[in-house]
Scaffold this active site. Sequence first.
Site, PDB file in Angstrom:
ATOM      1  N   SER A   1      18.632   0.489  21.381  1.00  0.00           N
ATOM      2  CA  SER A   1      17.307   0.112  20.893  1.00  0.00           C
ATOM      3  C   SER A   1      16.391  -0.287  22.054  1.00  0.00           C
ATOM      4  O   SER A   1      16.178   0.500  22.969  1.00  0.00           O
ATOM      5  CB  SER A   1      17.442  -0.992  19.849  1.00  0.00           C
ATOM      6  OG  SER A   1      16.252  -1.160  19.132  1.00  0.00           O
TER       7      SER A   1
ATOM      8  N   ASP B   1      15.615   8.213  12.893  1.00  0.00           N
ATOM      9  CA  ASP B   1      15.882   6.834  13.305  1.00  0.00           C
ATOM     10  C   ASP B   1      15.246   5.862  12.310  1.00  0.00           C
ATOM     11  O   ASP B   1      14.034   5.885  12.075  1.00  0.00           O
ATOM     12  CB  ASP B   1      15.323   6.604  14.708  1.00  0.00           C
ATOM     13  CG  ASP B   1      15.647   5.231  15.239  1.00  0.00           C
ATOM     14  OD1 ASP B   1      14.974   4.263  14.806  1.00  0.00           O
ATOM     15  OD2 ASP B   1      16.565   5.099  16.070  1.00  0.00           O
TER      16      ASP B   1
ATOM     17  N   HIS C   1      20.209   3.490  13.169  1.00  0.00           N
ATOM     18  CA  HIS C   1      19.598   2.986  14.400  1.00  0.00           C
ATOM     19  C   HIS C   1      20.662   2.229  15.182  1.00  0.00           C
ATOM     20  O   HIS C   1      21.164   1.211  14.732  1.00  0.00           O
ATOM     21  CB  HIS C   1      18.426   2.059  14.070  1.00  0.00           C
ATOM     22  CG  HIS C   1      17.707   1.545  15.280  1.00  0.00           C
ATOM     23  ND1 HIS C   1      16.841   2.332  16.007  1.00  0.00           N
ATOM     24  CD2 HIS C   1      17.718   0.339  15.885  1.00  0.00           C
ATOM     25  CE1 HIS C   1      16.338   1.613  17.011  1.00  0.00           C
ATOM     26  NE2 HIS C   1      16.869   0.404  16.962  1.00  0.00           N
TER      27      HIS C   1
END
Length: 400
Positions: free
Chosen positions: A172, A268, A336
């Site tokens: 991330s 995502d 994600h």
Amino acid sequence: MGDAKLGQWLNLLVCVLILLKAEGGSVGITYLESAVAKGAVCLDGSAPAYHFDKGSGSGANNWVVHMEGGGWCNNVETCLDRKTTDLGSSKKMDKSFGFSGILGSKQSSNPDFFNWNRIKVRYCDGSSFTGDAFDPANKLYFRGARVWQAIMDDLMAKGMRNAQNAILSGCSAGGLASILNCDRFRSLFPATTKVKCIADAGFFLNAKDVSGGSHIGTFYSQVVATHGSAKNLPASCTSRMRPELCFFPQNVVPFMQTPIFFINSGYDSWQIKNILAPSAADSKKEWKNCKLDFKKCSAPQLKIIQDYRTLFVSTITKAAGSSPARGMWIDSCYAHCQSGRQVTWSSDSSTLVAKTKIASAVGDWFHERGVVRKIDCPYPCNPTCQSSDSESNLPQDINA
């Protein structure tokens, strides 16, 4: 508490302990107190921190440094909120961290990296380790770039300078950091060291939202301005365009010199919720249910989501170019961050793209056992999908 209830809790505790042992155990925290004098501190001025599991055997001189995710703060108000949490203060961090996935210590589930020196860098600056500024009025230390350098210096002194193989990875906001700091990481080592980077869910797209605006563009511009990030973004990009545009991987990757691998979903989940359909662009809340479950999307909404996936795939493949040094594994799951948990990294139920798990794809790419470009077919074609938002710590709404 009754005997039955107590028994349930004990059984749960045993299961958790077994899981931790199976996936690599719990690793204690290291506070880098010596960094404070250099101004390399978290948002609240506390010392930066990391978790270090030492390598052994054939992996004793190999290193994987994995940076934690957790979004960004884009102004004084959001950074003040952040400084009272573990994403802004090492005083709030858990003293131990369970290693799993790419950091796992079992050969059966992490065959290529299980016995390497494995480091989890905690994230407490809110700028993907790029900032270098100070707000005396609010006592906010925007020192992400100094934190990154101080931790790297400490690891080099602890043996990383002698690495045969070294990886900088992240998930991330940490995945974005692995892109923005990749060439800088390469420069720490002699030419004889094999150095590569891995970005998990870090390729954030510069795209318009459902209202036709650019919510993410505005947000990233505010992050760069608040943290004073411009001087620490890759010069290969900032010499060509405005600094805030160099917070987007699509503008950085084409000019990178160091090999890099991308783990990402074409759908995502954080990007769909915050780049494509952020709350600020959805005043009537028409996307609220769709963002939670694609099965609740209307046909026009699904078309917009499919178009976003098409744009994502074309953008990342164009940025990566044709070099075999740039690998990728792009699935079609609503997920994600997929490298930090064993269930998505390498397990009997892990997601497959072209019959390949993430761990196998990354290992083959790193060790150059073949060209690795795995791109999944569009949703809903993949029955092996495992949804995951592990270790990202990102709010469901970018404004949260």
